[in-house]
Design an enzyme around this catalytic site. Sequence first.
Site, PDB file in Angstrom:
ATOM      1  N   GLY A  49       0.622  -0.945   0.200  1.00 28.50           N
ATOM      2  CA  GLY A  49      -0.091  -0.353   0.515  1.00 28.50           C
ATOM      3  C   GLY A  49       0.969   1.346   0.020  1.00 28.50           C
ATOM      4  CG  MET A  52       0.311   8.218   5.533  1.00 22.70           C
ATOM      5  SD  MET A  52       1.553   8.647   6.532  1.00 22.70           S
ATOM      6  CE  MET A  52       2.174   7.569   7.817  1.00 22.70           C
ATOM      7  CE  LYS A  68      -3.920   8.518  12.518  1.00 17.94           C
ATOM      8  NZ  LYS A  68      -2.543   8.017  11.790  1.00 17.94           N
ATOM      9  CB  SER A  86      -8.908  11.660   4.840  1.00 18.16           C
ATOM     10  OG  SER A  86      -9.390  10.645   5.654  1.00 18.16           O
ATOM     11  CD  GLU A 142      -8.841   4.522   5.190  1.00 26.00           C
ATOM     12  OE1 GLU A 142      -8.567   3.551   5.186  1.00 26.00           O
ATOM     13  OE2 GLU A 142      -9.454   5.187   6.405  1.00 26.00           O
TER      14      GLU A 142
END
Lengths: 311, 311
Positions: A8, A12, A188, A261, A273
């Site tokens: 991936g 990031m 988070k 995001s 997500e």
Amino acid sequence: MVKIAIAGAGAMGGRVGMQIAEAGYDVTLIDYWTEHITNIQQHGLNIQTEKDTYHINIKAQLPEQIDEQYDLIIILTKAMDSEAMIEALNEANAIKETTAVLTMMNGLGHEERFAKIIPKSQIFLAVTMWTAGLRGPGQILLEGTGTIELQRADGGEDYRTEAINTIFNNAKLNSTISDNVFESIWSKATLNSVLNPLCTILDKTINQFSLYEQARQMVIPIIEEIVAVAHARGLELNFENLINKIEAAYPIESQGLHYPSMHQDLYKGRLTEIDYLNGQIVTYGKACGVATPHNEMLTHMIHQLELTYKK
Amino acid sequence: MVKIAIAGAGAMGGRVGMQIAEAGYDVTLIDYWTEHITNIQQHGLNIQTEKDTYHINIKAQLPEQIDEQYDLIIILTKAMDSEAMIEALNEANAIKETTAVLTMMNGLGHEERFAKIIPKSQIFLAVTMWTAGLRGPGQILLEGTGTIELQRADGGEDYRTEAINTIFNNAKLNSTISDNVFESIWSKATLNSVLNPLCTILDKTINQFSLYEQARQMVIPIIEEIVAVAHARGLELNFENLINKIEAAYPIESQGLHYPSMHQDLYKGRLTEIDYLNGQIVTYGKACGVATPHNEMLTHMIHQLELTYKK
């Protein structure tokens, strides 16, 4: 020499991969996005920083091109692509019995999904405050700084924990070994479970969301549900810390001008997500008998909007 | 001869007023919208039906022009304008001790707000299935048919109940006297509290909303909260009837192609009636200790969006 794969390699993944590669390690970027991988194979990875732009040569492969075994695999796909990626790595025989598979993705429950495919003792969890941007295929943007916390998913420790931490620190990623990485992951995820769906549904920046005089009343019950679910799972979260962290994101000088995001994912027609944030809270809540009406409503609304915008 | 005022002469007020006037009664339309009232004063009310277009002469006034006393005042303003309208009528001395003040507006709690201004024995409640459209100042559109149910707000009955019912039936409005008008009002408010905010927040038609495979799971808890709040207030609502009524609106042949009125209000920059639907459920829920998280979340979201679109 240890072999490291970044599975991936978006914003990031690209950032983490290039920093580790620049520290002298053998790094392979793996991604499903053909144009991106081809571009890196042909021209190297284009790095843009606040100061300058340059290319680095770094190995890049599509999942079907995998031809090595790795000591460390860092999973940084979108959450919904991670299982397919691990299956692909598994089929390519890229995962040894000693391989550490570390997820640094947003969201909850990754270790449980991964444990269906590989032994839990091989799974490591990390949470990061680093950010990065993707300018186009083969082009990443580096801004700001961050930190990483990591721990083996089963809470145990072995030589690999220390080794991974050293690699990250050699790569200037400011890593520490945590003895309670779940607390950081859930903190988070709480921030993301509050601001991502709300700003996405309402089509507002974080600051615009905060300007509603009852913003706090909207946020409180969502956090309370998450704290209750965590508690039922044996994890104690501090409500005050969580709301403070969320409200610290409001000012324009902080993250106020940004859309989360999820907003970008949704309006670009991608799946979000949500199932790994609020949706996972709902699933956990059902399993342990904790009601999560707010998180459930947010999950449904985002799924409704995915139907509108999907391409 | 009885004197009748329609206070709030938009689409519905215009329709009800013109039908009563056409039945031979003395009707005055009262509204805050100057252009609309001036137009009716100068040219009469323009009526468009499926078959033809014509004008009728009907008395029309701004609230500051009120110069009569009425036997029946029918309140059909937007919910948030109704108290100001009653104050205006009161100051103009338009309300006698025997005047029946009847609200036919959507939403809950009107009788409680009105009772702060006039005695409850003068307040009548009606719920209607009639609809109407407004084409511009002085122009109304008549389509379809409907019914009215009415009752005195305190549950009592007097000569006025029968008289109002007769007026409505002479005006071909298909009226009946109810012995439980609250059940009908709450049923309609439930439909509106579910579909109005959801379709507005998600920017979907009723049919588009229904295409999400978990639409029913989204709807159920909102209804359950309303049923629980009604129950705590001594009113029994039938959950099955409510969900059936909502799902009956989904098909394209039914109301599926429409956006609820709240959608139009919001995106035209007007305030919505959310505080008289879900917001009132939340208020009632707090007063009687019934949790209403879904209705509260919807209320907040609509208020957030009002900040975005307000002019």
